[in-house]
Scaffold this motif. Structure first.
Motif, PDB file in Angstrom:
ATOM      1  N   ASP A   1       0.887  -1.166   0.000  1.00 23.86           N
ATOM      2  CA  ASP A   1       0.000   0.000   0.000  1.00 23.86           C
ATOM      3  C   ASP A   1       0.929   1.221   0.000  1.00 23.86           C
ATOM      4  OD1 ASP A   1      -1.517   2.232   0.654  1.00 23.86           O
ATOM      5  OD2 ASP A   1      -2.703   1.207   2.194  1.00 23.86           O
ATOM      6  N   TRP A   2       1.184   1.731  -1.218  1.00 28.61           N
ATOM      7  CA  TRP A   2       2.193   2.771  -1.399  1.00 28.61           C
ATOM      8  C   TRP A   2       1.833   4.089  -0.713  1.00 28.61           C
ATOM      9  CZ3 TRP A   2       6.874   4.111  -1.847  1.00 28.61           C
ATOM     10  CH2 TRP A   2       7.203   5.397  -2.249  1.00 28.61           C
ATOM     11  N   GLU A   3       0.568   4.479  -0.759  1.00 26.85           N
ATOM     12  CA  GLU A   3       0.173   5.756  -0.158  1.00 26.85           C
ATOM     13  C   GLU A   3       0.510   5.774   1.335  1.00 26.85           C
ATOM     14  OE1 GLU A   3      -0.982   8.275  -1.970  1.00 26.85           O
ATOM     15  OE2 GLU A   3      -0.778   7.017  -3.756  1.00 26.85           O
ATOM     16  N   ARG A   4       0.177   4.669   2.003  1.00 29.71           N
ATOM     17  CA  ARG A   4       0.466   4.563   3.438  1.00 29.71           C
ATOM     18  C   ARG A   4       1.979   4.547   3.675  1.00 29.71           C
ATOM     19  NH1 ARG A   4       1.554   0.129   6.714  1.00 29.71           N
ATOM     20  NH2 ARG A   4       0.938   0.301   8.918  1.00 29.71           N
ATOM     21  N   ARG A   5       2.704   3.728   2.910  1.00 29.71           N
ATOM     22  CA  ARG A   5       4.157   3.618   3.083  1.00 29.71           C
ATOM     23  C   ARG A   5       4.835   4.963   2.883  1.00 29.71           C
ATOM     24  NH1 ARG A   5       8.878   1.485   1.113  1.00 29.71           N
ATOM     25  NH2 ARG A   5       8.542  -0.620   1.850  1.00 29.71           N
ATOM     26  N   HIS A   6       4.367   5.719   1.873  1.00 27.42           N
ATOM     27  CA  HIS A   6       4.992   7.001   1.602  1.00 27.42           C
ATOM     28  C   HIS A   6       4.797   7.964   2.781  1.00 27.42           C
ATOM     29  CE1 HIS A   6       5.532  10.891  -0.790  1.00 27.42           C
ATOM     30  NE2 HIS A   6       6.701  10.307  -0.764  1.00 27.42           N
ATOM     31  N   ARG A   7       3.593   7.934   3.384  1.00 26.67           N
ATOM     32  CA  ARG A   7       3.381   8.763   4.582  1.00 26.67           C
ATOM     33  C   ARG A   7       4.321   8.342   5.709  1.00 26.67           C
ATOM     34  NH1 ARG A   7      -2.098   8.030   2.933  1.00 26.67           N
ATOM     35  NH2 ARG A   7      -2.417   6.382   4.453  1.00 26.67           N
ATOM     36  N   LEU A   8       4.531   7.019   5.860  1.00 37.98           N
ATOM     37  CA  LEU A   8       5.429   6.522   6.909  1.00 37.98           C
ATOM     38  C   LEU A   8       6.873   6.958   6.633  1.00 37.98           C
ATOM     39  CD1 LEU A   8       3.984   2.892   7.366  1.00 37.98           C
ATOM     40  CD2 LEU A   8       3.643   4.853   8.891  1.00 37.98           C
ATOM     41  N   MET A   9       7.281   6.925   5.353  1.00 42.58           N
ATOM     42  CA  MET A   9       8.635   7.346   4.975  1.00 42.58           C
ATOM     43  C   MET A   9       8.840   8.828   5.249  1.00 42.58           C
ATOM     44  SD  MET A   9       9.126   5.068   1.464  1.00 42.58           S
ATOM     45  CE  MET A   9       9.995   6.295   0.593  1.00 42.58           C
ATOM     46  N   ARG A  10       7.826   9.629   4.937  1.00 41.67           N
ATOM     47  CA  ARG A  10       7.923  11.077   5.173  1.00 41.67           C
ATOM     48  C   ARG A  10       8.072  11.354   6.666  1.00 41.67           C
ATOM     49  NH1 ARG A  10       2.496  12.862   3.097  1.00 41.67           N
ATOM     50  NH2 ARG A  10       3.094  14.916   3.867  1.00 41.67           N
ATOM     51  N   MET A  11       7.225  10.709   7.497  1.00 35.04           N
ATOM     52  CA  MET A  11       7.287  10.959   8.938  1.00 35.04           C
ATOM     53  C   MET A  11       8.585  10.411   9.526  1.00 35.04           C
ATOM     54  SD  MET A  11       6.132  12.395  11.576  1.00 35.04           S
ATOM     55  CE  MET A  11       4.540  13.052  11.048  1.00 35.04           C
ATOM     56  N   HIS A  12       8.999   9.231   9.051  1.00 31.75           N
ATOM     57  CA  HIS A  12      10.249   8.635   9.554  1.00 31.75           C
ATOM     58  C   HIS A  12      11.425   9.582   9.297  1.00 31.75           C
ATOM     59  CE1 HIS A  12      12.912   4.908  10.125  1.00 31.75           C
ATOM     60  NE2 HIS A  12      13.693   5.958  10.048  1.00 31.75           N
ATOM     61  N   THR A  13      11.506  10.118   8.076  1.00 35.56           N
ATOM     62  CA  THR A  13      12.598  11.030   7.728  1.00 35.56           C
ATOM     63  C   THR A  13      12.522  12.292   8.573  1.00 35.56           C
ATOM     64  OG1 THR A  13      12.461  10.149   5.484  1.00 35.56           O
ATOM     65  CG2 THR A  13      13.790  12.138   5.788  1.00 35.56           C
ATOM     66  N   CYS A  14      11.304  12.745   8.838  1.00 36.78           N
ATOM     67  CA  CYS A  14      11.101  13.933   9.665  1.00 36.78           C
ATOM     68  C   CYS A  14      11.641  13.724  11.080  1.00 36.78           C
ATOM     69  CB  CYS A  14       9.615  14.277   9.694  1.00 36.78           C
ATOM     70  SG  CYS A  14       9.290  15.830  10.514  1.00 36.78           S
ATOM     71  N   LEU A  15      11.516  12.495  11.600  1.00 42.40           N
ATOM     72  CA  LEU A  15      12.035  12.228  12.952  1.00 42.40           C
ATOM     73  C   LEU A  15      13.560  12.344  12.984  1.00 42.40           C
ATOM     74  CD1 LEU A  15       9.755   9.357  14.363  1.00 42.40           C
ATOM     75  CD2 LEU A  15       9.512  11.827  14.596  1.00 42.40           C
ATOM     76  N   HIS A  16      14.226  12.010  11.860  1.00 43.78           N
ATOM     77  CA  HIS A  16      15.684  12.231  11.804  1.00 43.78           C
ATOM     78  C   HIS A  16      15.994  13.725  11.941  1.00 43.78           C
ATOM     79  CE1 HIS A  16      17.526   8.322  10.490  1.00 43.78           C
ATOM     80  NE2 HIS A  16      16.266   8.056  10.201  1.00 43.78           N
ATOM     81  N   LEU A  17      15.202  14.557  11.278  1.00 44.58           N
ATOM     82  CA  LEU A  17      15.425  16.006  11.364  1.00 44.58           C
ATOM     83  C   LEU A  17      15.208  16.494  12.795  1.00 44.58           C
ATOM     84  CD1 LEU A  17      13.657  17.352   8.133  1.00 44.58           C
ATOM     85  CD2 LEU A  17      16.107  16.977   8.507  1.00 44.58           C
ATOM     86  N   LEU A  18      14.130  16.007  13.425  1.00 49.92           N
ATOM     87  CA  LEU A  18      13.829  16.403  14.807  1.00 49.92           C
ATOM     88  C   LEU A  18      14.992  16.041  15.724  1.00 49.92           C
ATOM     89  CD1 LEU A  18      11.767  17.515  16.844  1.00 49.92           C
ATOM     90  CD2 LEU A  18      10.858  15.199  17.066  1.00 49.92           C
ATOM     91  N   CYS A  19      15.535  14.850  15.497  1.00 49.83           N
ATOM     92  CA  CYS A  19      16.671  14.350  16.266  1.00 49.83           C
ATOM     93  C   CYS A  19      17.876  15.287  16.138  1.00 49.83           C
ATOM     94  CB  CYS A  19      16.994  12.971  15.708  1.00 49.83           C
ATOM     95  SG  CYS A  19      18.034  11.992  16.722  1.00 49.83           S
ATOM     96  N   SER A  20      18.050  15.873  14.970  1.00 54.08           N
ATOM     97  CA  SER A  20      19.208  16.757  14.748  1.00 54.08           C
ATOM     98  C   SER A  20      19.013  18.126  15.421  1.00 54.08           C
ATOM     99  CB  SER A  20      19.445  16.945  13.252  1.00 54.08           C
ATOM    100  OG  SER A  20      18.508  17.860  12.696  1.00 54.08           O
ATOM    101  N   ILE A  21      17.770  18.490  15.717  1.00 56.12           N
ATOM    102  CA  ILE A  21      17.472  19.815  16.287  1.00 56.12           C
ATOM    103  C   ILE A  21      17.527  19.806  17.810  1.00 56.12           C
ATOM    104  CG2 ILE A  21      15.633  21.539  16.590  1.00 56.12           C
ATOM    105  CD1 ILE A  21      14.621  20.775  13.806  1.00 56.12           C
TER     106      ILE A  21
END
Ligand SMILES: [Zn+2]
Length: 236
Positions: free
Chosen positions: A92-112
């Motif tokens: 289910d690509w739509e769901r996976r893409h949302r998970l990828m976006r949020m996952h990547t965002c958590l890396h950014l949060l971690c850097s801040i």
């Protein structure tokens, strides 16, 4: 042994595969694009399409006891395919893409945010990270605007492999104390957000931070004396 295609290309939506085994725990394939739950990222959902025309709904994907073992969990009551059966595995690509976006965002949060990460979870449309920060008050507005600036700047994101020795020499790379990086095979996969963040991670990520889109911090909670939980959601 399953070939984990999502490791090298998180954008693959489907692949041809052959059934290795199917039992009460689920279905194992020789190739898969389905990410199994781990590192705070949920397992994929989707469909296995058999050559007979029948399809099996996959409601979850989990790791098995052996390394790189991926178990595709069929919907309750599905009849299982025979070993050797050929099929098309599609997430289910739509769901996976949302998970990828949020996952990547958590890396950014971690850097801040300074302080060790003690836990985290990606959900569909939401995410959270827990930080070990004694007594400090975090500025919700400041973190949100820094986060959205990093997203809008469009930093490239990509995997890189480093050796166990290189990682051991840089323990500061491991920010997440509750999730140990996959190591022991002589090399470790790290995710690099150019100029922003570098850390071991086996999850799936978008190629560029701009793909994440605007986010907001919904809540910062105190979870124990030193533990601060930052909750995020997509703003649109
Ligand atoms: Zn990651």
């Amino acid at each position: 042994m399953t070939e984990l295609l999502f490791r090298d290309d998180g954008y693959l939506r489907s692949c041809n595969a052959r059934v290795i085994r199917a039992d009460e725990r689920g279905i194992r394939l020789d190739h898969t694009v389905f990410y199994p739950m781990g590192g705070g990222q949920p397992g994929d959902t989707g469909m296995l399409g058999l050559s007979s025309g029948r399809s099996i709904a996959i409601v979850d994907t989990v790791k098995g006891p052996s390394p790189d073992e991926v178990i595709h969990v069929p919907a309750a009551g599905s009849s299982l395919p025979e070993p050797g059966a050929e099929l098309v595995a599609e997430i289910d690509w739509e769901r996976r893409h949302r998970l990828m976006r949020m996952h990547t965002c958590l890396h950014l949060l971690c850097s801040i945010v300074p302080g060790a990460v003690t836990g985290g979870q990606v959900s569909d449309g939401r995410g959270r990270l827990d930080f070990d920060i004694p007594g400090s008050s975090l500025d919700k507005e400041a973190i949100t605007s820094r986060l959205n600036a990093l997203i809008a700047e469009g930093h490239p994101v990509g995997p890189r492999w480093i050796t166990d020795e290189e990682l051991a020499a840089q323990p500061e790379l491991v920010r997440t104390m509750s999730v140990k990086p996959p190591s022991g095979a002589g090399r470790v996969r790290v995710m690099e957000i150019a100029g922003v963040d570098l850390q071991p991670c086996g999850g799936t990520h978008v190629r560029n931070t701009a793909e994440i889109g605007p986010v907001e911090i919904t809540k910062i909670e105190n979870k124990g004396r030193q533990n601060r939980r930052i909750n995020l959601a997509f703003a649109v």
